[in-house]
Design a protein around this motif. Sequence first.
Motif, PDB file in Angstrom:
ATOM      1  N   LEU A 220       0.761  -1.108  -0.003  1.00  0.00           N
ATOM      2  CA  LEU A 220       0.034  -0.004  -0.006  1.00  0.00           C
ATOM      3  C   LEU A 220       0.764   1.133  -0.032  1.00  0.00           C
ATOM      4  CD1 LEU A 220      -2.827  -1.019   2.468  1.00  0.00           C
ATOM      5  CD2 LEU A 220      -3.034  -0.552   0.027  1.00  0.00           C
ATOM      6  N   THR A 221       1.864   1.304   0.804  1.00  0.00           N
ATOM      7  CA  THR A 221       2.733   2.341   0.743  1.00  0.00           C
ATOM      8  C   THR A 221       3.523   2.478  -0.630  1.00  0.00           C
ATOM      9  OG1 THR A 221       3.261   1.785   2.914  1.00  0.00           O
ATOM     10  CG2 THR A 221       4.688   3.387   2.208  1.00  0.00           C
ATOM     11  N   TYR A 222       3.947   1.551  -1.101  1.00  0.00           N
ATOM     12  CA  TYR A 222       4.553   1.731  -2.476  1.00  0.00           C
ATOM     13  C   TYR A 222       3.603   2.061  -3.576  1.00  0.00           C
ATOM     14  CZ  TYR A 222       6.389   0.273  -7.147  1.00  0.00           C
ATOM     15  OH  TYR A 222       6.917   0.252  -8.452  1.00  0.00           O
ATOM     16  N   LEU A 223       2.210   1.868  -3.614  1.00  0.00           N
ATOM     17  CA  LEU A 223       1.212   2.146  -4.488  1.00  0.00           C
ATOM     18  C   LEU A 223       0.957   3.610  -4.282  1.00  0.00           C
ATOM     19  CD1 LEU A 223      -1.127  -0.856  -4.574  1.00  0.00           C
ATOM     20  CD2 LEU A 223       0.458  -0.193  -6.283  1.00  0.00           C
ATOM     21  N   LYS A 224       0.962   4.296  -3.055  1.00  0.00           N
ATOM     22  CA  LYS A 224       0.959   5.588  -2.696  1.00  0.00           C
ATOM     23  C   LYS A 224       1.929   6.421  -3.360  1.00  0.00           C
ATOM     24  CE  LYS A 224      -2.097   5.248   1.694  1.00  0.00           C
ATOM     25  NZ  LYS A 224      -1.796   5.447   3.148  1.00  0.00           N
ATOM     26  N   GLU A 225       3.089   5.872  -3.301  1.00  0.00           N
ATOM     27  CA  GLU A 225       4.474   6.717  -3.682  1.00  0.00           C
ATOM     28  C   GLU A 225       4.433   6.793  -5.211  1.00  0.00           C
ATOM     29  OE1 GLU A 225       7.009   8.410  -2.241  1.00  0.00           O
ATOM     30  OE2 GLU A 225       5.829   8.069  -0.459  1.00  0.00           O
ATOM     31  N   ARG A 226       4.005   5.444  -5.814  1.00  0.00           N
ATOM     32  CA  ARG A 226       3.835   5.449  -7.190  1.00  0.00           C
ATOM     33  C   ARG A 226       2.487   6.434  -7.672  1.00  0.00           C
ATOM     34  NH1 ARG A 226       2.103  -0.084 -10.121  1.00  0.00           N
ATOM     35  NH2 ARG A 226       1.349   1.116 -12.063  1.00  0.00           N
ATOM     36  N   ARG A 227       1.497   6.469  -6.902  1.00  0.00           N
ATOM     37  CA  ARG A 227       0.537   7.571  -7.483  1.00  0.00           C
ATOM     38  C   ARG A 227       1.043   8.916  -7.332  1.00  0.00           C
ATOM     39  NH1 ARG A 227      -4.066   8.253  -3.665  1.00  0.00           N
ATOM     40  NH2 ARG A 227      -3.306   6.087  -3.155  1.00  0.00           N
ATOM     41  N   LYS A 228       1.451   9.108  -6.399  1.00  0.00           N
ATOM     42  CA  LYS A 228       2.325  10.576  -6.135  1.00  0.00           C
ATOM     43  C   LYS A 228       3.335  10.989  -7.218  1.00  0.00           C
ATOM     44  CE  LYS A 228       2.138  10.592  -0.956  1.00  0.00           C
ATOM     45  NZ  LYS A 228       3.053  10.601   0.063  1.00  0.00           N
ATOM     46  N   ASP A 229       4.115   9.984  -7.665  1.00  0.00           N
ATOM     47  CA  ASP A 229       5.043  10.228  -8.779  1.00  0.00           C
ATOM     48  C   ASP A 229       4.224  10.278  -9.833  1.00  0.00           C
ATOM     49  OD1 ASP A 229       7.048  10.091  -7.229  1.00  0.00           O
ATOM     50  OD2 ASP A 229       7.723   8.197  -7.775  1.00  0.00           O
ATOM     51  N   LYS A 230       3.237   9.685 -10.043  1.00  0.00           N
ATOM     52  CA  LYS A 230       2.422   9.888 -11.657  1.00  0.00           C
ATOM     53  C   LYS A 230       1.682  11.083 -11.544  1.00  0.00           C
ATOM     54  CE  LYS A 230       1.862   5.140 -13.035  1.00  0.00           C
ATOM     55  NZ  LYS A 230       0.745   4.408 -13.665  1.00  0.00           N
ATOM     56  N   GLU A 231       1.050  11.538 -10.367  1.00  0.00           N
ATOM     57  CA  GLU A 231       0.529  12.752 -10.409  1.00  0.00           C
ATOM     58  C   GLU A 231       1.392  14.028 -10.625  1.00  0.00           C
ATOM     59  OE1 GLU A 231      -1.515  12.873  -6.538  1.00  0.00           O
ATOM     60  OE2 GLU A 231      -2.986  11.528  -7.391  1.00  0.00           O
ATOM     61  N   LYS A 232       2.423  13.792 -10.114  1.00  0.00           N
ATOM     62  CA  LYS A 232       3.769  14.885 -10.202  1.00  0.00           C
ATOM     63  C   LYS A 232       4.117  15.027 -11.833  1.00  0.00           C
ATOM     64  CE  LYS A 232       6.730  15.010  -7.011  1.00  0.00           C
ATOM     65  NZ  LYS A 232       8.018  14.826  -6.398  1.00  0.00           N
ATOM     66  N   GLU A 233       4.310  13.757 -12.357  1.00  0.00           N
ATOM     67  CA  GLU A 233       4.670  13.654 -13.695  1.00  0.00           C
ATOM     68  C   GLU A 233       3.423  14.477 -14.758  1.00  0.00           C
ATOM     69  OE1 GLU A 233       5.332   9.770 -15.235  1.00  0.00           O
ATOM     70  OE2 GLU A 233       7.088   9.795 -13.710  1.00  0.00           O
ATOM     71  N   GLN A 234       1.988  14.210 -14.132  1.00  0.00           N
ATOM     72  CA  GLN A 234       1.207  14.792 -14.897  1.00  0.00           C
ATOM     73  C   GLN A 234       1.255  16.228 -14.755  1.00  0.00           C
ATOM     74  OE1 GLN A 234      -2.332  12.994 -13.760  1.00  0.00           O
ATOM     75  NE2 GLN A 234      -1.984  10.770 -14.875  1.00  0.00           N
ATOM     76  N   ILE A 235       1.515  16.625 -13.875  1.00  0.00           N
ATOM     77  CA  ILE A 235       1.406  18.173 -13.598  1.00  0.00           C
ATOM     78  C   ILE A 235       2.652  18.897 -14.355  1.00  0.00           C
ATOM     79  CG2 ILE A 235       1.978  19.888 -11.831  1.00  0.00           C
ATOM     80  CD1 ILE A 235       0.402  18.220  -9.705  1.00  0.00           C
ATOM     81  N   GLU A 236       3.935  18.206 -14.299  1.00  0.00           N
ATOM     82  CA  GLU A 236       4.687  18.794 -15.183  1.00  0.00           C
ATOM     83  C   GLU A 236       4.518  18.552 -16.626  1.00  0.00           C
ATOM     84  OE1 GLU A 236       8.133  16.164 -14.044  1.00  0.00           O
ATOM     85  OE2 GLU A 236       8.354  17.147 -12.070  1.00  0.00           O
ATOM     86  N   VAL A 237       3.949  17.658 -17.040  1.00  0.00           N
ATOM     87  CA  VAL A 237       3.323  17.526 -18.476  1.00  0.00           C
ATOM     88  C   VAL A 237       2.439  18.752 -18.718  1.00  0.00           C
ATOM     89  CG1 VAL A 237       2.302  16.212 -20.357  1.00  0.00           C
ATOM     90  CG2 VAL A 237       4.018  15.235 -18.834  1.00  0.00           C
ATOM     91  N   ALA A 238       1.366  18.938 -17.769  1.00  0.00           N
ATOM     92  CA  ALA A 238       0.503  19.734 -18.003  1.00  0.00           C
ATOM     93  C   ALA A 238       1.087  21.507 -18.084  1.00  0.00           C
ATOM     94  CB  ALA A 238      -0.534  19.720 -17.182  1.00  0.00           C
TER      95      ALA A 238
END
Length: 69
Positions: A49-67
């Motif tokens: 669960l902790t790993y999946l939370k970290e992965r989700r944070k990284d993906k959201e950060k990447e989406q913000i950078e792309v946007a």
Amino acid sequence: MSKKTVLLIMYVLSFMFFLRSLFRILVNEGTGGYGMVMLSALVMTFVLLTYLKERRKDKEKEQIEVASK
């Protein structure tokens, strides 16, 4: 090492311990050890669960950078 790498290593180690505990129960014909199976399963769940939370944070950060580009 990144936090995700450490979490994956912890997950693999706890999974190996889980399999070891199951093997010992099967070989010793069910004499004890059930607590270790439950404990390792809880640790695996928490780490995953902790790993999946970290992965989700990284993906959201990447989406913000792309946007923002």
